[in-house]
Write a protein that holds these residues in place. Sequence first.
Motif, PDB file in Angstrom:
ATOM      1  N   ALA A   1       0.836  -1.194   0.000  1.00 21.95           N
ATOM      2  CA  ALA A   1       0.000   0.000   0.000  1.00 21.95           C
ATOM      3  C   ALA A   1       0.874   1.248   0.000  1.00 21.95           C
ATOM      4  O   ALA A   1       0.578   2.237  -0.681  1.00 21.95           O
ATOM      5  CB  ALA A   1      -0.921  -0.008   1.214  1.00 21.95           C
ATOM      6  N   ASN A   2       1.967   1.200   0.754  1.00 18.49           N
ATOM      7  CA  ASN A   2       2.883   2.334   0.784  1.00 18.49           C
ATOM      8  C   ASN A   2       3.523   2.577  -0.564  1.00 18.49           C
ATOM      9  O   ASN A   2       3.696   3.724  -0.989  1.00 18.49           O
ATOM     10  CB  ASN A   2       3.977   2.087   1.819  1.00 18.49           C
ATOM     11  CG  ASN A   2       3.717   2.868   3.071  1.00 18.49           C
ATOM     12  OD1 ASN A   2       3.819   4.085   3.065  1.00 18.49           O
ATOM     13  ND2 ASN A   2       3.333   2.185   4.124  1.00 18.49           N
ATOM     14  N   LEU A   3       3.860   1.499  -1.231  1.00 17.66           N
ATOM     15  CA  LEU A   3       4.459   1.624  -2.557  1.00 17.66           C
ATOM     16  C   LEU A   3       3.462   2.288  -3.507  1.00 17.66           C
ATOM     17  O   LEU A   3       3.816   3.131  -4.325  1.00 17.66           O
ATOM     18  CB  LEU A   3       4.852   0.240  -3.060  1.00 17.66           C
ATOM     19  CG  LEU A   3       6.041   0.171  -3.997  1.00 17.66           C
ATOM     20  CD1 LEU A   3       7.262   0.786  -3.367  1.00 17.66           C
ATOM     21  CD2 LEU A   3       6.310  -1.266  -4.393  1.00 17.66           C
ATOM     22  N   LEU A   4       2.198   1.905  -3.342  1.00 15.66           N
ATOM     23  CA  LEU A   4       1.142   2.482  -4.173  1.00 15.66           C
ATOM     24  C   LEU A   4       1.027   3.985  -3.894  1.00 15.66           C
ATOM     25  O   LEU A   4       0.903   4.805  -4.816  1.00 15.66           O
ATOM     26  CB  LEU A   4      -0.181   1.787  -3.845  1.00 15.66           C
ATOM     27  CG  LEU A   4      -1.288   1.963  -4.864  1.00 15.66           C
ATOM     28  CD1 LEU A   4      -0.911   1.274  -6.156  1.00 15.66           C
ATOM     29  CD2 LEU A   4      -2.592   1.399  -4.325  1.00 15.66           C
ATOM     30  N   VAL A   5       1.082   4.344  -2.613  1.00 15.93           N
ATOM     31  CA  VAL A   5       1.039   5.757  -2.239  1.00 15.93           C
ATOM     32  C   VAL A   5       2.185   6.515  -2.900  1.00 15.93           C
ATOM     33  O   VAL A   5       2.005   7.597  -3.457  1.00 15.93           O
ATOM     34  CB  VAL A   5       1.102   5.912  -0.703  1.00 15.93           C
ATOM     35  CG1 VAL A   5       1.423   7.344  -0.318  1.00 15.93           C
ATOM     36  CG2 VAL A   5      -0.212   5.486  -0.073  1.00 15.93           C
ATOM     37  N   ASP A   6       3.377   5.916  -2.878  1.00 14.00           N
ATOM     38  CA  ASP A   6       4.533   6.567  -3.501  1.00 14.00           C
ATOM     39  C   ASP A   6       4.315   6.765  -4.993  1.00 14.00           C
ATOM     40  O   ASP A   6       4.662   7.803  -5.557  1.00 14.00           O
ATOM     41  CB  ASP A   6       5.798   5.727  -3.268  1.00 14.00           C
ATOM     42  CG  ASP A   6       6.212   5.734  -1.804  1.00 14.00           C
ATOM     43  OD1 ASP A   6       5.904   6.728  -1.118  1.00 14.00           O
ATOM     44  OD2 ASP A   6       6.826   4.755  -1.358  1.00 14.00           O
ATOM     45  N   LEU A   7       3.712   5.761  -5.622  1.00 14.51           N
ATOM     46  CA  LEU A   7       3.416   5.857  -7.050  1.00 14.51           C
ATOM     47  C   LEU A   7       2.471   7.011  -7.330  1.00 14.51           C
ATOM     48  O   LEU A   7       2.681   7.809  -8.246  1.00 14.51           O
ATOM     49  CB  LEU A   7       2.762   4.557  -7.528  1.00 14.51           C
ATOM     50  CG  LEU A   7       3.660   3.572  -8.253  1.00 14.51           C
ATOM     51  CD1 LEU A   7       2.896   2.283  -8.527  1.00 14.51           C
ATOM     52  CD2 LEU A   7       4.123   4.193  -9.556  1.00 14.51           C
ATOM     53  N   ILE A   8       1.410   7.093  -6.537  1.00 16.16           N
ATOM     54  CA  ILE A   8       0.431   8.151  -6.757  1.00 16.16           C
ATOM     55  C   ILE A   8       1.063   9.518  -6.489  1.00 16.16           C
ATOM     56  O   ILE A   8       0.771  10.500  -7.167  1.00 16.16           O
ATOM     57  CB  ILE A   8      -0.810   7.920  -5.877  1.00 16.16           C
ATOM     58  CG1 ILE A   8      -1.451   6.584  -6.262  1.00 16.16           C
ATOM     59  CG2 ILE A   8      -1.813   9.043  -6.040  1.00 16.16           C
ATOM     60  CD1 ILE A   8      -2.641   6.202  -5.444  1.00 16.16           C
ATOM     61  N   ASN A   9       1.959   9.566  -5.492  1.00 12.30           N
ATOM     62  CA  ASN A   9       2.673  10.808  -5.210  1.00 12.30           C
ATOM     63  C   ASN A   9       3.431  11.312  -6.428  1.00 12.30           C
ATOM     64  O   ASN A   9       3.493  12.512  -6.684  1.00 12.30           O
ATOM     65  CB  ASN A   9       3.669  10.582  -4.064  1.00 12.30           C
ATOM     66  CG  ASN A   9       3.133  11.121  -2.756  1.00 12.30           C
ATOM     67  OD1 ASN A   9       2.310  12.029  -2.756  1.00 12.30           O
ATOM     68  ND2 ASN A   9       3.588  10.568  -1.659  1.00 12.30           N
TER      69      ASN A   9
END
Lengths: 684, 328
Positions: free
Chosen positions: B308-316
């Motif tokens: 989920a954190n990786l996904l957040v980084d992607l969206i960032n």
Amino acid sequence: MTAVIPAATVPRRAWKNTSLGRFFRNPRSVAGAGLLLLFVLLALLAPVLTPYNPNSLQFDAFMGFSAQHPLGTTALGQDIFSQFVYGARLTLLVGSAAGLIATFLSVTFGLAAAYFGGRVDEAINTLINVFLVLPGLPLIIVAAAFIRGGGVWPVILVIGLTGWAFGARVLRSQALALRERDFIAAATVAGEGPIRIIFVEMLPNMAGLIAANFFGAALYAVLSEAGLSFIGVGDVSLVTWGTMLYWAQAKGALLQGAWWWVALPGLSIALLGTSFALLNFAVDEISNPKLGGGRLKMPRRTVSAAGPAPVAGDALLAINDLNVGYVTPTGTVRAVRDVTLEVQPGELLGLAGESGCGKSTLAFAATRLLDPPGAVLGGSVRLAEHDLLALSPEELRQVRWKEFSIVFQASMSVLNPVLKIREQVYDAMQAHGVTDKAKLDARARELFDLVGIQTSYLDAYPHQLSGGMKQRVVIAIALALEPKLIVMDEPTTALDVVVQRQILQEINDVRRRLGISIIFITHDLSLLVEMSDRVAIMYAGEVVEQAPAHQLYAHPAHPYTQQLMNSFPPMTGPRTRRSGIPGKPPPLSAEIVGCPFFERCTKRMPGVCDVKPLQTFPVAEHQTAACFLYDPTVSPALKGNAIRESQINAGQSNAGQISAGQISAGQISAGEVSREPARNAKLN
Amino acid sequence: MSYLLRKLGIFVFTLWVAATLNFILPRLVPGDPVSVMLAKYQGRLDPSAVDALKIAYGLNDLGSPISQYFTYLGNLLRGDFGRSISLFPTPVIDVVLRALPYTLGLVGITTIISFVLGSGLGLYSGWRRGRAGADAVVPAALFLSSMPYFWFGLLLLYVLAFQLKWFPLSGALDPFPGDAYSAGWWSSLARHAVLPVLTILVTSVGGWLITMRNNVISVASEDYLAFARAKGLSEGRIVNRYVLRNALLPSFTAFGMSLGFVVGGSILTEIVFSYPGLGYYLYQSVTNLDYPLMQALFFFIALAVLLANLLVDLINVILDPRIREGRA
Ligand SMILES: Nc1ncnc2c1ncn2[C@@H]1O[C@H](COP(=O)(O)OP(=O)(O)O)[C@@H](O)[C@H]1O
Ligand code: SF4
Ligand SMILES: [Mg+2]
């Protein structure tokens, strides 16, 4: 070094005086501290409040409320009230001890990373990131599952060791910012060791943040302990509010109707948590000026019943008796005092003065951009036919940018970092009725050509532009709707000299072509004298002298202006270093009797200047000064000596120099390039 | 690009730390917890299973700890987590895969709703700061986020399910919900989800609110906001394109980082409602001393949070042009 007016030193207020005071005035911190105190008292007074041992099983199970057992008994026959008050002890212990451990680790790691930088910082930062994303509670559950029994300390340790990462991250970035500050750099240069710098120089400046961090960690610890106890991990033979919940759940308290056995400890945890959270929030708010403030009552502006005073002539902008202050908890800083100023159509008015004298405040107040705690305390501002200070928000919105625009002092940060430049050029025009895409595009290109940026940068983001380019973009946006007036607050101070020159030249060309009026603010007087039609000098919130630029240059009237002129570098001959004017301006929070420049004035007349209410007097045609030397009612004998001196000074400073006409009205010619190095030095 | 690579590096590294903790913890603790576990199941496990466990936990002194560690990592990479003890002989991975959809469905979706709702309220509260309504939500939010998740769940369970009988007491589905994905099945799923969803929502929304409020207030004092106002932009445009776009970035980063904490609370919620997700089984495995299952569950919870954190980084990267340039 020379013609630049030195910065006024702002006295540093002691942390305690203001922050502690604010702590006790902030309703959130008071509520949080009160709540916490209540629980601490409960814990301390446990033996007084109840005669029973919380663990004794001597009573019947599930007894209801009675005088003997105000909250009844548990399924095992313990007195619930005793469990509750004694439970407060361990719960508070877990919260504060684990909070302290976590905070200690946060501070250690955060500061070490920031202080040592480089490899150490990288390693610690990675560690922080790892601990941040590792799910805490499952980790604690797994860790604690292997440590059954053993009392309260294993739980405290596990929670403390897993809960530090968030705080470390916040403290690290704060400490990194601190490290850049002058006094830390000075201490490093002075050879102070890391321990001393960290503990003596950095820690005290982070006290607020560390306190906030502690309360946050304590909240996390209390909630974690409750969760752990609830699922039976940790030592359930202890009495905490968490283990009370465990036993209540295990013995089916709710099914038996003893709902308070569940409700009370949970509610207490929530309230204790709230008190920690309130303290965390309040301390954060108090120590971070960005979050605080804004909730102060604004004083009503006292507008004269007659409305804006009618202005003689056809001035474009007429500022009348404007008073502006910053309403702070320690008093009102009156940053603009009784300022009356006019700008004619097409005129370039220069506004100069030491930094901190109120130039930006004047610009912001006159354009109604002042944010709390700043407030207009009185006076009026008229622009063309608009009474600016009386416009409704929607009327103001429509007038803005169309009638006047403003180029901020902080131009490097006025562009929205996440939007493309194009959108930020467009939206200024769209807000005022230009919606046709083709027109917008054509105008944006035209503007970029005008200020000398490639139009391809329209599709860039602000961070992709250099400082000079950003400045040009902002100026392009300010020109977009060809307003009648542009206020430019130190638009070029942050740029290097060559870029500064170019931009000023372009501004000047454009305004002559379009007949735009400009208020040009700077603390660089020499620059101003070259560029402006007319110059106004500000000191301690007041306009102390106004004159046409050449007149001001040839015959400065006010002793302050004269002293500023004196520190001009000579245009010929050896370049000597000269110091600024000795002394510093009076604090703007105080009431000033007489002349604000009295303390530093070489021509002061004791008994007059520090006693009489100051007025503005005519000096010559189009020239006024707020100085008793020009007060016809003051006896010439008193000021004779002073005046002679001033003429000598003025004569000296202009001796053998270019004529006034040569430097008037912004003619920036190649002949003056010889003065470049002087300005270069002060712009560093 | 280098930004994403760095994040990917941290992802792999953190996952490795989680796996290693899993390996070290039972060996670090005094009192040999594994023997305790084996003793508990003595007689109920067949001898070959006991042998397998002894090997897995290094009780037979087969090989050095180092070689055990590499065997362990190898098994992990192959997806071999061993067999559950309490549910012997079910492979641990089967239990995990059975529970995973429930947790993703309940915790995942609810957390996203909570973030959106909390951030919306925080935007209001920060932008309208100084007004009574906007300021009053702060202490309320602080109180809600200070409540123990499981305690609020218990109260809901007691009042709405036990007393009023509006909702089922436990589980994710009725015993016989009908064919999977039929209308009856969905309605059964929804009725069972209401209380857990409500619990997670109410107790987590306050945190997002406070985060967003603080970010909005910070952005409100930025120079680009004063400039936007000076340009005479409409309030709607300022809020959308200037305040929200900028305040969302740090909020979003905080979202990723708080996810671990939120998931922890959600696990307790699953326990209260006997909701058969990862958290519920984690609880079961802890009470049953089922260490293989417990460790696999921890690993998967960590994996989910990390992803989920990786996904957040992607969206960032999509939201913030500065990150795209590798400047942040
Ligand atoms: N938010 C504030 N609260 C209190 N005082 C302020 C605030 N902002 C500015 N001041 C004070 O107002 C005075 C004028 O500031 P400013 O207008 O920025 O000066 P200048 O632009 O001439 O450098 C300064 O003495 C400064 O300390
Ligand atoms: S009024 Fe007096 S003290 Fe003030 S500037 Fe003039 S001479 Fe100096
Ligand atoms: Mg300024």
